[in-house]
Design a protein around this motif. Sequence first.
Motif, PDB file in Angstrom:
ATOM      1  N   LEU A 336       0.807  -1.229   0.000  1.00 32.43           N
ATOM      2  CA  LEU A 336       0.000   0.000   0.000  1.00 32.43           C
ATOM      3  C   LEU A 336       0.836   1.272   0.000  1.00 32.43           C
ATOM      4  CD1 LEU A 336      -2.433  -1.456   2.613  1.00 32.43           C
ATOM      5  CD2 LEU A 336      -3.138  -0.715   0.333  1.00 32.43           C
ATOM      6  N   GLY A 337       2.059   1.191   0.516  1.00 32.25           N
ATOM      7  CA  GLY A 337       2.942   2.342   0.494  1.00 32.25           C
ATOM      8  C   GLY A 337       2.347   3.544   1.202  1.00 32.25           C
ATOM      9  N   PRO A 338       2.656   4.757   0.735  1.00 30.73           N
ATOM     10  CA  PRO A 338       2.208   5.976   1.418  1.00 30.73           C
ATOM     11  C   PRO A 338       0.868   6.498   0.920  1.00 30.73           C
ATOM     12  CG  PRO A 338       3.743   6.579  -0.292  1.00 30.73           C
ATOM     13  CD  PRO A 338       3.601   5.072  -0.360  1.00 30.73           C
ATOM     14  N   TYR A 339       0.065   5.641   0.285  1.00 32.26           N
ATOM     15  CA  TYR A 339      -1.119   6.114  -0.426  1.00 32.26           C
ATOM     16  C   TYR A 339      -2.420   5.858   0.334  1.00 32.26           C
ATOM     17  CZ  TYR A 339       2.432   6.086  -4.054  1.00 32.26           C
ATOM     18  OH  TYR A 339       3.587   6.285  -4.767  1.00 32.26           O
ATOM     19  N   ASP A 340      -3.346   6.772   0.166  1.00 28.15           N
ATOM     20  CA  ASP A 340      -4.662   6.704   0.791  1.00 28.15           C
ATOM     21  C   ASP A 340      -5.598   5.953  -0.158  1.00 28.15           C
ATOM     22  OD1 ASP A 340      -6.949   7.086   2.220  1.00 28.15           O
ATOM     23  OD2 ASP A 340      -7.035   9.261   1.997  1.00 28.15           O
ATOM     24  N   ILE A 341      -5.688   4.652   0.030  1.00 32.61           N
ATOM     25  CA  ILE A 341      -6.470   3.808  -0.870  1.00 32.61           C
ATOM     26  C   ILE A 341      -7.717   3.350  -0.127  1.00 32.61           C
ATOM     27  CG2 ILE A 341      -6.451   1.652  -2.203  1.00 32.61           C
ATOM     28  CD1 ILE A 341      -3.409   2.051  -2.486  1.00 32.61           C
ATOM     29  N   PRO A 342      -8.889   3.770  -0.571  1.00 36.58           N
ATOM     30  CA  PRO A 342     -10.099   3.533   0.224  1.00 36.58           C
ATOM     31  C   PRO A 342     -10.569   2.086   0.276  1.00 36.58           C
ATOM     32  CG  PRO A 342     -10.652   4.580  -1.869  1.00 36.58           C
ATOM     33  CD  PRO A 342      -9.162   4.572  -1.781  1.00 36.58           C
ATOM     34  N   VAL A 343     -10.365   1.337  -0.798  1.00 40.48           N
ATOM     35  CA  VAL A 343     -10.840  -0.045  -0.853  1.00 40.48           C
ATOM     36  C   VAL A 343      -9.697  -0.917  -1.385  1.00 40.48           C
ATOM     37  CG1 VAL A 343     -12.556  -1.636  -1.784  1.00 40.48           C
ATOM     38  CG2 VAL A 343     -13.192   0.746  -1.320  1.00 40.48           C
ATOM     39  N   TYR A 344      -9.401  -1.981  -0.659  1.00 39.80           N
ATOM     40  CA  TYR A 344      -8.207  -2.765  -1.001  1.00 39.80           C
ATOM     41  C   TYR A 344      -8.436  -4.234  -0.686  1.00 39.80           C
ATOM     42  CZ  TYR A 344      -3.384  -4.551  -0.497  1.00 39.80           C
ATOM     43  OH  TYR A 344      -2.223  -5.269  -0.586  1.00 39.80           O
ATOM     44  N   ARG A 345      -7.947  -5.090  -1.578  1.00 40.64           N
ATOM     45  CA  ARG A 345      -7.940  -6.526  -1.323  1.00 40.64           C
ATOM     46  C   ARG A 345      -6.615  -7.100  -1.810  1.00 40.64           C
ATOM     47  NH1 ARG A 345     -12.715  -9.905  -3.825  1.00 40.64           N
ATOM     48  NH2 ARG A 345     -11.699  -9.315  -5.791  1.00 40.64           N
ATOM     49  N   ALA A 346      -6.032  -7.925  -0.969  1.00 42.16           N
ATOM     50  CA  ALA A 346      -4.820  -8.646  -1.356  1.00 42.16           C
ATOM     51  C   ALA A 346      -5.009 -10.111  -1.034  1.00 42.16           C
ATOM     52  CB  ALA A 346      -3.604  -8.095  -0.621  1.00 42.16           C
ATOM     53  N   VAL A 347      -4.709 -10.949  -1.999  1.00 41.63           N
ATOM     54  CA  VAL A 347      -4.689 -12.394  -1.813  1.00 41.63           C
ATOM     55  C   VAL A 347      -3.328 -12.888  -2.282  1.00 41.63           C
ATOM     56  CG1 VAL A 347      -5.689 -14.615  -2.450  1.00 41.63           C
ATOM     57  CG2 VAL A 347      -7.179 -12.626  -2.136  1.00 41.63           C
ATOM     58  N   VAL A 348      -2.624 -13.573  -1.396  1.00 41.48           N
ATOM     59  CA  VAL A 348      -1.317 -14.128  -1.754  1.00 41.48           C
ATOM     60  C   VAL A 348      -1.390 -15.643  -1.614  1.00 41.48           C
ATOM     61  CG1 VAL A 348       1.166 -14.093  -1.367  1.00 41.48           C
ATOM     62  CG2 VAL A 348      -0.190 -12.048  -0.856  1.00 41.48           C
ATOM     63  N   ASN A 349      -1.253 -16.321  -2.734  1.00 41.67           N
ATOM     64  CA  ASN A 349      -1.168 -17.775  -2.726  1.00 41.67           C
ATOM     65  C   ASN A 349       0.304 -18.159  -2.638  1.00 41.67           C
ATOM     66  OD1 ASN A 349      -3.969 -18.235  -3.027  1.00 41.67           O
ATOM     67  ND2 ASN A 349      -3.816 -17.921  -5.232  1.00 41.67           N
ATOM     68  N   SER A 350       0.679 -18.764  -1.529  1.00 40.03           N
ATOM     69  CA  SER A 350       2.062 -19.160  -1.313  1.00 40.03           C
ATOM     70  C   SER A 350       2.194 -20.628  -1.687  1.00 40.03           C
ATOM     71  CB  SER A 350       2.452 -18.927   0.151  1.00 40.03           C
ATOM     72  OG  SER A 350       3.840 -19.020   0.343  1.00 40.03           O
ATOM     73  N   VAL A 351       3.014 -20.922  -2.701  1.00 41.35           N
ATOM     74  CA  VAL A 351       2.990 -22.245  -3.309  1.00 41.35           C
ATOM     75  C   VAL A 351       4.338 -22.956  -3.177  1.00 41.35           C
ATOM     76  CG1 VAL A 351       1.167 -21.662  -4.933  1.00 41.35           C
ATOM     77  CG2 VAL A 351       3.552 -21.264  -5.588  1.00 41.35           C
ATOM     78  N   TYR A 352       4.249 -24.292  -3.167  1.00 39.84           N
ATOM     79  CA  TYR A 352       5.438 -25.135  -3.086  1.00 39.84           C
ATOM     80  C   TYR A 352       6.043 -25.350  -4.471  1.00 39.84           C
ATOM     81  CZ  TYR A 352       4.332 -26.299   1.749  1.00 39.84           C
ATOM     82  OH  TYR A 352       4.098 -26.233   3.099  1.00 39.84           O
ATOM     83  N   THR A 353       7.380 -25.335  -4.511  1.00 39.54           N
ATOM     84  CA  THR A 353       8.134 -25.715  -5.698  1.00 39.54           C
ATOM     85  C   THR A 353       9.330 -26.548  -5.246  1.00 39.54           C
ATOM     86  OG1 THR A 353       9.490 -23.704  -5.636  1.00 39.54           O
ATOM     87  CG2 THR A 353       7.479 -23.631  -6.968  1.00 39.54           C
ATOM     88  N   ASN A 354       9.922 -27.289  -6.166  1.00 34.84           N
ATOM     89  CA  ASN A 354      11.095 -28.106  -5.833  1.00 34.84           C
ATOM     90  C   ASN A 354      12.368 -27.264  -5.965  1.00 34.84           C
ATOM     91  OD1 ASN A 354       9.235 -30.624  -7.288  1.00 34.84           O
ATOM     92  ND2 ASN A 354      10.067 -30.856  -5.215  1.00 34.84           N
ATOM     93  N   THR A 355      12.423 -26.233  -5.162  1.00 37.11           N
ATOM     94  CA  THR A 355      13.561 -25.323  -5.153  1.00 37.11           C
ATOM     95  C   THR A 355      13.896 -24.971  -3.718  1.00 37.11           C
ATOM     96  OG1 THR A 355      12.075 -23.420  -5.377  1.00 37.11           O
ATOM     97  CG2 THR A 355      13.000 -24.328  -7.413  1.00 37.11           C
ATOM     98  N   VAL A 356      15.005 -24.303  -3.535  1.00 34.98           N
ATOM     99  CA  VAL A 356      15.461 -23.929  -2.197  1.00 34.98           C
ATOM    100  C   VAL A 356      14.384 -23.107  -1.489  1.00 34.98           C
ATOM    101  CG1 VAL A 356      17.192 -22.561  -0.954  1.00 34.98           C
ATOM    102  CG2 VAL A 356      17.887 -24.023  -2.855  1.00 34.98           C
ATOM    103  N   VAL A 357      14.286 -23.270  -0.176  1.00 35.23           N
ATOM    104  CA  VAL A 357      13.257 -22.578   0.601  1.00 35.23           C
ATOM    105  C   VAL A 357      13.386 -21.068   0.447  1.00 35.23           C
ATOM    106  CG1 VAL A 357      13.073 -24.410   2.303  1.00 35.23           C
ATOM    107  CG2 VAL A 357      14.671 -22.526   2.703  1.00 35.23           C
ATOM    108  N   VAL A 358      12.245 -20.405   0.568  1.00 31.72           N
ATOM    109  CA  VAL A 358      12.187 -18.947   0.490  1.00 31.72           C
ATOM    110  C   VAL A 358      11.879 -18.398   1.869  1.00 31.72           C
ATOM    111  CG1 VAL A 358      10.824 -17.012  -0.389  1.00 31.72           C
ATOM    112  CG2 VAL A 358      11.601 -18.806  -1.947  1.00 31.72           C
ATOM    113  N   THR A 359      12.784 -17.599   2.380  1.00 33.34           N
ATOM    114  CA  THR A 359      12.614 -16.951   3.679  1.00 33.34           C
ATOM    115  C   THR A 359      13.050 -15.500   3.526  1.00 33.34           C
ATOM    116  OG1 THR A 359      14.846 -17.484   4.466  1.00 33.34           O
ATOM    117  CG2 THR A 359      13.133 -19.137   4.850  1.00 33.34           C
ATOM    118  N   PRO A 360      12.889 -14.658   4.530  1.00 30.92           N
ATOM    119  CA  PRO A 360      13.187 -13.231   4.342  1.00 30.92           C
ATOM    120  C   PRO A 360      14.627 -12.952   3.897  1.00 30.92           C
ATOM    121  CG  PRO A 360      11.895 -13.542   6.327  1.00 30.92           C
ATOM    122  CD  PRO A 360      12.259 -14.912   5.843  1.00 30.92           C
TER     123      PRO A 360
END
Length: 802
Positions: A336-360
Amino acid sequence: MTTKFFGEPVRRREDARLIVGQGRYLDDIGPDAYAAAFVRSPYAHARVLDIDVSAAMDVEGLLAIYTYEDLTGPLAEPLPVLIPHPQLTAPRTGYPLVRDVAQHVGEPIVMVVATDRYVAEDAAALIEISYEELPVVVGVDAAEAAGHTVHDDVPDNVAARHHQETGDVEAALAASAHTLSFTQYFERSASMPMEGKGVHARWDDADSSLRVYSSTQASTSVRAAIAAKLELSLEKVEVIAPDVGGGFGVKIVHPWPEELLVPMAARLLGHEVKWTEDRREHFVSSAHERQQRQEVRVGYDDDGRITALDVLVWHDNGAYTPYGIIVPINTATQLLGPYDIPVYRAVVNSVYTNTVVVTPYRGAGRPQGCFAMERTMDRIAQERGLDRALVRERNLIQPDQFPYDWGLTFQDGRPLVYDSGDYPAMIAKLKALVDWDGFAGRRAAAEARGKLLGIGMAPYVEGTGPGPYEGAHVQVLGSGKVLVSTGLTSQGQGHETVFAQLAAAELGVPLEDVEVTTGDTRRFGYAVGTFASRAAVVSGNAVALAARGVKEKALRIAAEVLEADPADLEIDEGLVQVKGTPGASIPLRTVAVLSNPLRYAFDEAARQATQFAGPGDDSKPPVAVGDAPGLEHTDYYSPLRSTFASGAHAVVVEIDPATWEIAIEQYAVVHDCGTIINPMIVEGQVHGGVAQGVGGALYERMAYDRDGQLTNASFMDFLMPYASEVPDVDIDHQSTPSPLNELGIKGAGEAGVIPGSAAIASAIEDAVGRRIAAMPISPTELYDLVRSDVERVINNPTGAMA
């Protein structure tokens, strides 16, 4: 010499020691230790059928070979999911050693211990493993299609569906004057600290205790994990983080298999054991980050003001989810950053792959979110024929809207509430730094030289300083030295300097009298770790609180000696004195001696604290009820919720139309981290982050082929910017102190990297007039793009090199 160090550009105290080679890193410890090496899976997805170690048994110097069958108790269980979440519905983690199926290239299967690393590697090379290869899933598109599965019991490959929204998105989009939709990709990359992971362990059989050194960002958490998995009492485990040659997030994950297996071997063999990660191991068995596919729908009015925003993200979490869904949460909430957004939806599908783990990895989902938001702003500006800065300005949250409550939940489980900021002033400062309004002249001059010039900008907001807590211990010795200890670890951020500044400022002592220890559970046992730009906010406030506790006690003791009211005393240059009364004073070091009533005088200083040294108050015990001997104090700071730093980057790129090489001509940053402890260190953090942002935008990507093989797992093939590719950075500071903590601090550690790809993509797009829908971008890809007749995604969604 002044004792007002808060806010001063004090030179980093740790640098002199490190620059001349006097640092003590993991591999400097235990020169006589046995060495560990690992046999790792050469396949991205394969069932382990048989392990034949017979050929390795004759290697001279071999001491032990361990497979999954040798693990017992909690060690034989899956590694923990560190941050559970109700929307993480199908969490999966691996075992310290593969039990039956390897889920990515590089997953450890066998551990070998020998007299030295050379022998261990030789023995490991002789171990023969039989595999049954299984279908491989690489990239978010393949994971979504679910033609094959990574884990048999997760048929759709979806580990989590993270969903947050405010308002009725569909209705708001339908009512919007204008809408647009688009899809874009973000790369898979990884942190590349100079020092890889490493572990050294020593078991003391006499008292059943274990000392472990680990190149980690979370020594107290590693300690707890080792104690739990090896079934040891917590007090019998010590974990120390020595000098750590970089972390950037990969070392906040714990326990890595090696952090359990090396201590296990040390206990079984009765001898110290060490393992240090080589560079290929770091590529194929540590952690990556970043890859996402983003599907954006946005509604806006004639002036470019957003009326509704809907974002669907497919996030590649690799083979396992050891760190939960923190990265997806950061993307969803920091988008969303610094913006005034009145209506918002976020959906994040976190999926498995045969690759090295993803962490921060530094930024931890925020660069992806910023990319989605800022590319949206540029698209709106293009569709409406408006200046890109103007569209951003029209959407900004205004200063009188703080605190700004989004009605969402941040990664700390607390409400997403922006505490303070002045985003219009921030954008105005940035435009001035790059002469945004006068850029046409620069562009024309470049065209006359046969070059293409483009400019872009990207503001961001960063949640910093999440809890749950950090603590600190401050002690004044009879010598006058002040010892500061905190469980938080350091990987180059300058903690020895900034925590010393805080303690010196609070206590009124010379800076050179303060010594800081971090990441050593022997000195401080309760801590959370170094991540999410939280050290200054959480540990900084804890150090200040602990120092104030020491000061209060010092003034109380000194007041009895000086026969004064504690309120009339001050400490300056290590001297406790009556305000405005020269000569009425006592050194703080003497107060430290007097704070510990003694029976025995073991030196001249101790004589002052013995029972016959002077008159005392016979009506009181030597140590008051509720008090303790010594001039020291421990305190903790637990934030109500995260603070929110902010900033804005602008970049000017020059492109050679003969080679399509992309050069950064100017890079400008306006940064707001609240009250600044040390502006020199903050600028250093920004510079380092900008370098990583440039790398992520133009160079760095993990290139997997369809078989799940990482094709560029070396510094010969994985491109990173040199100093020659990292621009000078023009920095302007803005300070809107946080009302959430007494010091007004916000974090700064990840600020420099967050908007890099977004700003550079905007500038390249401005220069060439073609839509940039994926990052990073290479000269070859840019050439192909500008030569194409239709818009297309310019990098392979599987992450393979083009």
